[in-house]
Design an enzyme around this catalytic site. Structure first.
Site, PDB file in Angstrom:
ATOM      1  N   ASN A   1     -13.736 -27.658  57.772  1.00 18.93           N
ATOM      2  CA  ASN A   1     -15.115 -28.005  57.420  1.00 18.93           C
ATOM      3  C   ASN A   1     -16.013 -27.252  58.393  1.00 18.93           C
ATOM      4  O   ASN A   1     -16.128 -27.636  59.551  1.00 18.93           O
ATOM      5  CB  ASN A   1     -15.324 -29.520  57.533  1.00 18.93           C
ATOM      6  CG  ASN A   1     -16.772 -29.927  57.288  1.00 18.93           C
ATOM      7  OD1 ASN A   1     -17.607 -29.103  56.900  1.00 18.93           O
ATOM      8  ND2 ASN A   1     -17.065 -31.202  57.510  1.00 18.93           N
TER       9      ASN A   1
ATOM     10  N   LYS B   1     -19.103 -27.061  58.435  1.00 19.01           N
ATOM     11  CA  LYS B   1     -20.406 -27.714  58.648  1.00 19.01           C
ATOM     12  C   LYS B   1     -21.512 -26.655  58.573  1.00 19.01           C
ATOM     13  O   LYS B   1     -21.371 -25.685  57.826  1.00 19.01           O
ATOM     14  CB  LYS B   1     -20.400 -28.501  59.968  1.00 19.01           C
ATOM     15  CG  LYS B   1     -19.197 -29.460  60.038  1.00 19.01           C
ATOM     16  CD  LYS B   1     -19.260 -30.468  61.135  1.00 19.01           C
ATOM     17  CE  LYS B   1     -18.015 -31.366  61.077  1.00 19.01           C
ATOM     18  NZ  LYS B   1     -18.027 -32.398  62.118  1.00 19.01           N
TER      19      LYS B   1
ATOM     20  N   HIS C   1     -18.879 -37.440  53.886  1.00 20.25           N
ATOM     21  CA  HIS C   1     -18.712 -37.174  55.315  1.00 20.25           C
ATOM     22  C   HIS C   1     -19.654 -38.084  56.109  1.00 20.25           C
ATOM     23  O   HIS C   1     -20.781 -38.342  55.682  1.00 20.25           O
ATOM     24  CB  HIS C   1     -18.989 -35.699  55.625  1.00 20.25           C
ATOM     25  CG  HIS C   1     -18.511 -35.313  56.983  1.00 20.25           C
ATOM     26  ND1 HIS C   1     -19.215 -35.640  58.122  1.00 20.25           N
ATOM     27  CD2 HIS C   1     -17.395 -34.677  57.394  1.00 20.25           C
ATOM     28  CE1 HIS C   1     -18.529 -35.211  59.178  1.00 20.25           C
ATOM     29  NE2 HIS C   1     -17.424 -34.624  58.762  1.00 20.25           N
TER      30      HIS C   1
ATOM     31  N   GLU D   1     -21.431 -37.537  58.560  1.00 23.41           N
ATOM     32  CA  GLU D   1     -22.722 -36.913  58.876  1.00 23.41           C
ATOM     33  C   GLU D   1     -23.675 -37.027  57.694  1.00 23.41           C
ATOM     34  O   GLU D   1     -24.886 -37.197  57.872  1.00 23.41           O
ATOM     35  CB  GLU D   1     -22.496 -35.448  59.296  1.00 23.41           C
ATOM     36  CG  GLU D   1     -21.853 -35.381  60.683  1.00 23.41           C
ATOM     37  CD  GLU D   1     -20.940 -34.178  60.915  1.00 23.41           C
ATOM     38  OE1 GLU D   1     -21.012 -33.200  60.168  1.00 23.41           O
ATOM     39  OE2 GLU D   1     -20.143 -34.243  61.872  1.00 23.41           O
TER      40      GLU D   1
ATOM     41  N   GLU E   1     -11.655 -40.124  58.947  1.00 21.60           N
ATOM     42  CA  GLU E   1     -12.326 -39.504  60.094  1.00 21.60           C
ATOM     43  C   GLU E   1     -13.045 -40.589  60.896  1.00 21.60           C
ATOM     44  O   GLU E   1     -14.184 -40.950  60.562  1.00 21.60           O
ATOM     45  CB  GLU E   1     -13.355 -38.472  59.612  1.00 21.60           C
ATOM     46  CG  GLU E   1     -12.768 -37.332  58.819  1.00 21.60           C
ATOM     47  CD  GLU E   1     -13.627 -36.071  58.910  1.00 21.60           C
ATOM     48  OE1 GLU E   1     -13.082 -35.039  59.310  1.00 21.60           O
ATOM     49  OE2 GLU E   1     -14.828 -36.129  58.620  1.00 21.60           O
TER      50      GLU E   1
ATOM     51  N   GLY F   1     -16.119 -34.400  66.749  1.00 20.00           N
ATOM     52  CA  GLY F   1     -16.878 -33.526  67.638  1.00 20.00           C
ATOM     53  C   GLY F   1     -16.975 -34.031  69.068  1.00 20.00           C
ATOM     54  O   GLY F   1     -17.773 -33.527  69.858  1.00 20.00           O
TER      55      GLY F   1
ATOM     56  N   SER G   1     -11.730 -34.162  66.042  1.00 21.24           N
ATOM     57  CA  SER G   1     -11.209 -33.468  67.220  1.00 21.24           C
ATOM     58  C   SER G   1      -9.734 -33.088  67.093  1.00 21.24           C
ATOM     59  O   SER G   1      -9.009 -33.060  68.090  1.00 21.24           O
ATOM     60  CB  SER G   1     -11.452 -34.302  68.491  1.00 21.24           C
ATOM     61  OG  SER G   1     -12.836 -34.494  68.696  1.00 21.24           O
TER      62      SER G   1
HETATM   63  P1  13P Z   1     -14.283 -31.939  64.597  1.00 22.04           P
HETATM   64  O1  13P Z   1     -12.933 -31.386  64.246  1.00 22.04           O
HETATM   65  O2  13P Z   1     -15.227 -30.883  65.108  1.00 22.04           O
HETATM   66  O3  13P Z   1     -14.212 -33.148  65.452  1.00 22.04           O
HETATM   67  O4  13P Z   1     -14.936 -32.409  63.201  1.00 22.04           O
HETATM   68  C1  13P Z   1     -14.188 -33.189  62.354  1.00 22.04           C
HETATM   69  C2  13P Z   1     -14.923 -33.301  61.078  1.00 22.04           C
HETATM   70  O5  13P Z   1     -15.959 -33.939  60.999  1.00 22.04           O
HETATM   71  C3  13P Z   1     -14.375 -32.598  59.910  1.00 22.04           C
HETATM   72  O6  13P Z   1     -15.013 -32.974  58.748  1.00 22.04           O
END
Ligand code: 13P
Length: 251
Positions: free
Chosen positions: A9, A11, A96, A98, A168, A174, A214
């Site tokens: 992803n 982002k 997601h 976010e 997640e 992150g 992560s």
């Molecule tokens: P990270 O791997 O950067 O923690 O992000 C995970 C994520 O949100 C994937 O959709």
């Protein structure tokens, strides 16, 4: 049969040229390799068509990171599931954390997005996961269960069979604070049990459940070795082939 999947992803990272370069580098790195998992990259919308024509789609699937909850029409700035599918993308990441947190996507909105994705032949990679305070309060199982129920349990067993789930935990995204392999396995097993309760053992056993938060080259092997962890949804570590390839090869 459920599949192992490693999905990136991206982002809101990489301009079009940078994204194309990364996609082509990954394509080249995978050429001639026999993989034990499907590979997907989730790019920004504007990259989808160019990336889909630049890579071997039989080796790497392309995902959008969102789609609209409406079919078409006067929704300025939105991108429909049909438009996503027309680029050659086969997947769409939905729900997601976010998008839930920053763009106020509710379970009802997500339900519509899932239906439109399926109607357009896209595979939803549907994200669920608790925030830290919910885990600390011991509510993580309840939260995840209700996220699944609220947006997906309206589906027929046949349609549910087309869904990929991604657990997640928000506190792991992150932050560099990965869930332990045991925490991931515990939740994934709970999710599978929840699916079995609604759709039966076969559907539950056939559903791919990815872990995200992560995940990286150093912890992927341990995470993926769990019986109920069928791969990963990878953020930061999907932004370079040097970091992403070892995760793919962890299978
Ligand atoms: P990270 O791997 O950067 O923690 O992000 C995970 C994520 O949100 C994937 O959709």
């Amino acid at each position: 049969m459920r599949k192992n999947i490693v999905a990136g992803n991206w982002k809101m990272n990489k301009n079009l040229q940078e994204g194309l370069t990364l996609a082509k580098e990954l394509d080249a790195a995978l050429k001639g390799k026999t993989l034990n998992c499907d590979v997907v990259i989730g790019t920004p919308f504007i990259h989808l068509a160019s990336v889909a024509t630049a890579i071997d789609l039989s080796k790497i699937g392309v995902a959008a990171q969102n789609c609209a909850d409406k079919v078409s029409g006067a929704y300025t700035g939105e991108v429909s599931a049909e438009m996503v599918a027309s680029t050659g993308a086969k997947y769409v990441i939905l729900g997601h954390s976010e998008r839930r947190a920053y763009y106020h996507e509710t379970p009802e909105i997500l339900k519509e997005k899932v239906l439109l994705a399926l109607a357009n032949g896209l595979t939803p990679i549907f994200c669920i996961g608790e925030v830290l305070s919910e885990r600390e309060a011991g509510k993580h199982f309840e939260v995840v269960k209700s996220q699944i129920e609220a947006s997906l349990f309206n589906l027929s067993a046949e349609d549910f069979g087309k869904i990929v789930l991604a657990y997640e935990p928000v506190w792991a995204i992150g932050t560099g604070k990965t869930a332990t392999a045991a925490q991931a396995q515990e939740m994934h097993a709970f999710i599978r049990k929840t699916l079995a309760g609604k759709y039966g053992e076969t559907v539950a056993n056939d559903t791919s459940i990815l872990y995200g938060g992560s995940a990286n080259a150093s912890n992927a092997k341990e995470l993926f070795s769990n019986p109920d962890v069928d791969g990963g949804l990878i953020g930061g570590a999907s932004l370079g082939v040097d970091k992403f390839l070892p995760i793919i090869e962890a299978f």
